[in-house]
Design a protein around this motif. Structure first.
Motif, PDB file in Angstrom:
ATOM      1  N   GLU A 200      -3.045   5.151  -1.799  1.00  0.00           N
ATOM      2  CA  GLU A 200      -4.282   5.972  -1.071  1.00  0.00           C
ATOM      3  C   GLU A 200      -4.347   7.153  -1.735  1.00  0.00           C
ATOM      4  OE1 GLU A 200      -3.035   5.632   2.919  1.00  0.00           O
ATOM      5  OE2 GLU A 200      -4.145   3.762   3.073  1.00  0.00           O
TER       6      GLU A 200
ATOM      7  N   GLY B  87      -1.135  -3.134  -6.281  1.00  0.00           N
ATOM      8  CA  GLY B  87      -1.823  -3.150  -4.891  1.00  0.00           C
ATOM      9  C   GLY B  87      -2.624  -2.099  -4.687  1.00  0.00           C
ATOM     10  N   GLU B  88      -2.326  -1.111  -3.462  1.00  0.00           N
ATOM     11  CA  GLU B  88      -3.293   0.015  -3.024  1.00  0.00           C
ATOM     12  C   GLU B  88      -2.566   1.282  -3.249  1.00  0.00           C
ATOM     13  OE1 GLU B  88      -5.260  -1.026   0.379  1.00  0.00           O
ATOM     14  OE2 GLU B  88      -6.573   0.880   0.468  1.00  0.00           O
TER      15      GLU B  88
ATOM     16  N   GLN C  33       1.021   4.920   0.886  1.00  0.00           N
ATOM     17  CA  GLN C  33       0.263   5.982   1.694  1.00  0.00           C
ATOM     18  C   GLN C  33       0.725   7.305   1.151  1.00  0.00           C
ATOM     19  OE1 GLN C  33       2.268   4.592   4.892  1.00  0.00           O
ATOM     20  NE2 GLN C  33       0.824   2.776   4.935  1.00  0.00           N
TER      21      GLN C  33
ATOM     22  N   THR D  61       0.929  -1.263   0.045  1.00  0.00           N
ATOM     23  CA  THR D  61       0.063  -0.196   0.022  1.00  0.00           C
ATOM     24  C   THR D  61       0.745   1.275   0.115  1.00  0.00           C
ATOM     25  OG1 THR D  61      -1.782  -1.231   1.455  1.00  0.00           O
ATOM     26  CG2 THR D  61      -1.689   1.296   1.354  1.00  0.00           C
TER      27      THR D  61
END
Lengths: 210, 187
Positions: free
Chosen positions: A157, A154-155, A140, A138
């Motif tokens: 944000e 993936g991620e 951030q 992730t």
């Protein structure tokens, strides 16, 4: 009729109004007694009044234009210099902007090395020029990639910005923000200006967020 | 006014030619008036005025900003007018017929274009007569009288314009006044 020459001289001093007061009084006393001098003074005063009544002329129309046309011709560069002198702020701003653009475009074409800015785990494949965000990782906040492609599994944000590259997205990818690809000089300049103003003018971005 | 003139002069000195037009606008009427009274002729007055401004432009760097611009430009104009009179008539006689006071020139000088009622015709004749008498004065008295009574300048300013000591200016005014009195004073 005639009085002494001395009084004629005094008369003019008197008319010029620069006679000491005591002398002026004495002169005026003489005027009372001497008709010739009195007459002379009267005539002089009248003469002055007549001359002063002469009308004032205005310059013929177009005199200014005539004069301006006859002035020595200035060459183009002098005119340009004058213009520059009259608009110092514009000139400064233009010069600043030009330097800004030049440094930006140099920056855009010059660098070849892949660069990543972001907070989290990612893999950089130098040979393929790809940044890979693994499935389980992730990032951030925002992600910035320069001179390379990005493969998101993936991620994220925040936002993704890709300069000089493309982004690929797997089905597992979750991207919270926007994706932006910057692939030519103009877009790049626009992007830098936006970034610049966001940094220099923090209140504007605060305003947006609220 | 002085601050404005100073600013314009600085612009011109820096090479801003356009700014010179403002200076011409400010002083053209007075310069023309002096030239007209000196020469008694509209065409020549215009010539001298233009020449005066051209000289002012080319010599702007020699103009001392601490002095009045009017004094400087009037000086240029009177000098040019006197030069011209000198060239025209090497020998000046009081009896000389005055050149250039043709009605046409004179009438065309008045700013108002109204019809001329009788009163105004009388006024015009009077005006013509005054100019004729001024023209009969020798140039050195003429310039002093014009600056004193038509431009209403101080003796000090006149002395700067004519580049003469104040007592000399006084004498010229006195003589000019006396000469005019003989013509105008006994009406």
């Amino acid at each position: 009729m005639a009085c002494s020459h001395e009084y004629y001289k005094l008369m003019h001093e008197y008319l010029d109004e620069n006679m000491p007061l005591t002398e002026a009084k004495k002169f005026e006393a003489h005027m009372q007694e001497c008709p010739a001098c009195e007459q002379h003074l009267k005539e002089l005063k009248k003469t002055v009044a007549i001359v002063q009544s002469a009308s004032h002329f205005e310059a013929p129309e177009g005199l200014t234009r005539e004069v301006m046309n006859q002035l020595p011709k200035q060459n183009q560069s002098q005119k340009w210099q004058n213009w520059l002198r009259r608009h110092p702020f514009l000139v400064t701003a233009a010069a600043f902007f030009l330097v800004f653009l030049l440094s930006l475009s140099a920056g855009f074409d010059g660098e070849e090395e892949i660069m990543v800015k972001g907070d989290g785990h990612f893999i950089v494949d130098e040979s393929r020029k790809v940044v890979i965000i693994p499935e389980d990782s992730t990032i951030q906040g925002d992600l910035l990639i320069r001179n390379g492609n990005v493969e998101v599994n993936g991620e994220i944000e925040g936002d993704i910005t890709v300069i000089h590259g493309e982004h690929l997205q797997a089905s597992t990818a979750r991207i919270a923000g926007d994706i932006e690809e910057v692939n030519n000089t103009m877009e790049w300049i626009w992007y830098e200006i936006k970034e610049f103003s966001r940094e220099v003018l923090p209140f504007s971005s605060n305003g947006e967020e609220e | 006014m002085d601050a404005v003139v100073k600013r314009i002069v600085r612009e011109v000195k820096r090479g801003n030619q356009e700014a010179f037009a403002e200076l011409v606008e400010l002083y053209k009427d007075k310069v023309y008036h002096i030239a007209y009274r000196m020469l008694g002729n509209a065409h020549e007055a215009q010539d001298v005025s233009q020449e005066a401004f051209l000289r002012a432009y080319t010599n702007i760097h020699s103009y001392d900003e601490n002095r009045k611009f009017s004094t400087w430009i009037f000086r240029i104009a009177t000098n040019l007018a006197i030069d011209r009179l000198r060239k025209k008539k090497p020998d000046f006689h009081l009896e000389d017929k005055v050149g250039g006071t043709e009605n046409l020139d004179y009438y065309s000088q008045f700013a108002s274009e109204e019809a001329l009622p009788e009163e105004q015709v009388v006024k015009l004749e009077m005006q013509e007569w005054i100019q004729q008498e001024i023209m009969q004065l020798p140039p050195k008295y003429r310039s002093a009288v014009i600056l004193k009574y038509l431009e209403d300048l101080s003796l000090k300013e006149i002395s700067e314009i004519l580049n003469l000591p104040v007592p000399t200016v006084k004498t010229r005014i006195h003589r000019g006044r006396e000469a005019l009195r003989k013509k105008l004073g006994d009406v």
